[in-house]
Design a protein around this motif. Sequence first.
Motif, PDB file in Angstrom:
ATOM      1  N   ASP A  86       0.881  -1.416   0.002  1.00 27.03           N
ATOM      2  CA  ASP A  86       0.044   0.007  -0.346  1.00 27.03           C
ATOM      3  C   ASP A  86       0.510   0.997   0.110  1.00 27.03           C
ATOM      4  O   ASP A  86       0.927   1.941  -0.815  1.00 27.03           O
ATOM      5  N   ILE A  87       1.723   0.835   0.914  1.00 24.97           N
ATOM      6  CA  ILE A  87       3.016   2.484   0.795  1.00 24.97           C
ATOM      7  C   ILE A  87       3.534   2.085  -0.332  1.00 24.97           C
ATOM      8  O   ILE A  87       3.371   3.899  -0.488  1.00 24.97           O
ATOM      9  N   GLU A 119       3.077   1.344  -3.434  1.00 26.12           N
ATOM     10  CA  GLU A 119       1.618   2.748  -4.051  1.00 26.12           C
ATOM     11  C   GLU A 119       1.293   3.686  -3.538  1.00 26.12           C
ATOM     12  O   GLU A 119       0.699   4.619  -4.916  1.00 26.12           O
ATOM     13  N   ILE A 120       0.880   3.830  -2.363  1.00 29.07           N
ATOM     14  CA  ILE A 120       0.791   5.638  -1.953  1.00 29.07           C
ATOM     15  C   ILE A 120       2.341   6.477  -3.424  1.00 29.07           C
ATOM     16  O   ILE A 120       1.991   7.531  -4.267  1.00 29.07           O
ATOM     17  N   MET A 127       1.730   6.169  -6.947  1.00 31.47           N
ATOM     18  CA  MET A 127       0.683   7.228  -7.413  1.00 31.47           C
ATOM     19  C   MET A 127       1.149   8.520  -7.355  1.00 31.47           C
ATOM     20  O   MET A 127       0.888   9.681  -7.877  1.00 31.47           O
ATOM     21  N   MET A 128       1.627   8.854  -6.153  1.00 32.41           N
ATOM     22  CA  MET A 128       2.184  10.226  -6.003  1.00 32.41           C
ATOM     23  C   MET A 128       3.183  11.156  -6.589  1.00 32.41           C
ATOM     24  O   MET A 128       2.287  11.799  -7.860  1.00 32.41           O
ATOM     25  N   LYS A 149       3.669   9.595  -9.850  1.00 32.27           N
ATOM     26  CA  LYS A 149       3.374   9.605 -11.411  1.00 32.27           C
ATOM     27  C   LYS A 149       2.375  10.887 -11.913  1.00 32.27           C
ATOM     28  O   LYS A 149       2.635  11.208 -12.680  1.00 32.27           O
ATOM     29  N   SER A 150       2.316  11.369 -10.440  1.00 31.00           N
ATOM     30  CA  SER A 150       0.845  12.088 -10.997  1.00 31.00           C
ATOM     31  C   SER A 150       1.447  13.830 -10.651  1.00 31.00           C
ATOM     32  O   SER A 150       0.756  15.019 -10.770  1.00 31.00           O
ATOM     33  N   SER A 151       2.101  14.029  -9.855  1.00 31.87           N
ATOM     34  CA  SER A 151       2.847  15.102  -9.644  1.00 31.87           C
ATOM     35  C   SER A 151       4.093  15.225 -10.661  1.00 31.87           C
ATOM     36  O   SER A 151       5.236  14.745 -10.249  1.00 31.87           O
ATOM     37  N   GLN A 167      -1.805  17.660 -19.381  1.00 33.77           N
ATOM     38  CA  GLN A 167      -2.427  18.905 -18.817  1.00 33.77           C
ATOM     39  C   GLN A 167      -1.666  19.572 -16.940  1.00 33.77           C
ATOM     40  O   GLN A 167      -1.572  20.498 -17.350  1.00 33.77           O
ATOM     41  N   GLN A 168      -1.060  18.950 -16.789  1.00 32.50           N
ATOM     42  CA  GLN A 168      -0.306  19.012 -15.609  1.00 32.50           C
ATOM     43  C   GLN A 168       0.903  19.829 -15.854  1.00 32.50           C
ATOM     44  O   GLN A 168       1.524  20.747 -15.473  1.00 32.50           O
ATOM     45  N   ARG A 214      -0.780  22.933 -17.126  1.00 31.86           N
ATOM     46  CA  ARG A 214      -1.106  24.201 -15.515  1.00 31.86           C
ATOM     47  C   ARG A 214       0.264  24.645 -15.051  1.00 31.86           C
ATOM     48  O   ARG A 214       0.239  25.925 -15.155  1.00 31.86           O
ATOM     49  N   LYS A 229       0.396  25.563  -5.717  1.00 30.90           N
ATOM     50  CA  LYS A 229      -1.173  24.746  -6.165  1.00 30.90           C
ATOM     51  C   LYS A 229      -1.145  23.980  -6.210  1.00 30.90           C
ATOM     52  O   LYS A 229      -1.731  22.920  -6.486  1.00 30.90           O
ATOM     53  N   TYR A 230       0.346  23.049  -7.105  1.00 29.30           N
ATOM     54  CA  TYR A 230      -0.003  22.159  -8.759  1.00 29.30           C
ATOM     55  C   TYR A 230       0.843  20.925  -8.187  1.00 29.30           C
ATOM     56  O   TYR A 230       0.453  21.016  -9.548  1.00 29.30           O
TER      57      TYR A 230
END
Lengths: 96, 203
Positions: free
Chosen positions: B8-9, B11-12, B15-16, B18-20, B103-104, B107, B152-153
């Motif tokens: 879980d850790i 994965e978290i 994901m953090m 990959k997404s930022s 998109q990221q 922005r 903020k992004y």
Amino acid sequence: MKELLNKLDKAFENRVRLGIMSALVVNDHLDFNALKDLLGVTDGNLASHLKSLEKSKYITYEKEFQDRKPNTKYFATQAGKVAFRNHINAIEQLLK
Amino acid sequence: MKEKYLNDIKEIKEMMNKSSRFVSLSGPSGIVAGIIALIGAFAAHQLIFKETTILGFDRIFLSEEQLINLVLIGVVTLVTSILLIILLTTRETKKRNQPIWDQQTKRILINLAIPLFTGGFICLILLLQGFAGLLLPFTLVFYGLALVNVSKYTLHEMLSLGLIECFLGLLALVLIEYSLIIWSVGFGLVNIIYGFVVKTKYK
């Protein structure tokens, strides 16, 4: 041990919901397609998990139109961020 | 049991990351940009500030040669930093199998560009009007505001970095005789330290 287990948030037990929350706490907002790409799940699957997080008031959304196509942006709420932090803390305690 | 939570850790964290976007952009890029800024500041000191005291509120018109040198140093520093940051980011995103333009990224770039371009024009006007001394504090302030705007992004560390740069900019305005040193600290040292902090924290 049992006390610690109780601290774990049921809302984040699922892998997809955990992923959605992880992505939303480090981003101001993400739209549906961005989440779909990130998690690699189907539309229906993602939608149902988003709905369940909405129900727990951990995320919220805003609908708008982009080039006449509907676009939904998802945000983590303050309550969601706090709950997520607590969940991670509980996992870390368990791993000690 | 333990296995599941470790997963879980993992994965978290994944994901953090990959997404930022800025996670892949900030560590090494901050260090590189900091080093280039230090070289730029040194060049400006050797070529201009050493012989002319322009670090003040007085209106001074630089000689044509000095003006060209100053603008040249500024442009070369800026362009090399940006090119190296793009190169480092492209390499990192390729490693992670992410699209470079999404998109990221869009922005982040728009939100960086608005305060940066506004500030850039103000600085250019000040320079042409003979207020060269104000350039160093102002560039720091606008850089700081741009980072605050973009924070903020991306990582929340960006907010602290932006606030530090704003504070240093104001400090440089008050202690204007020392503004070149403060500028080097802000653009050089602080960026480098930030780069190392982010690099170790998110590895």
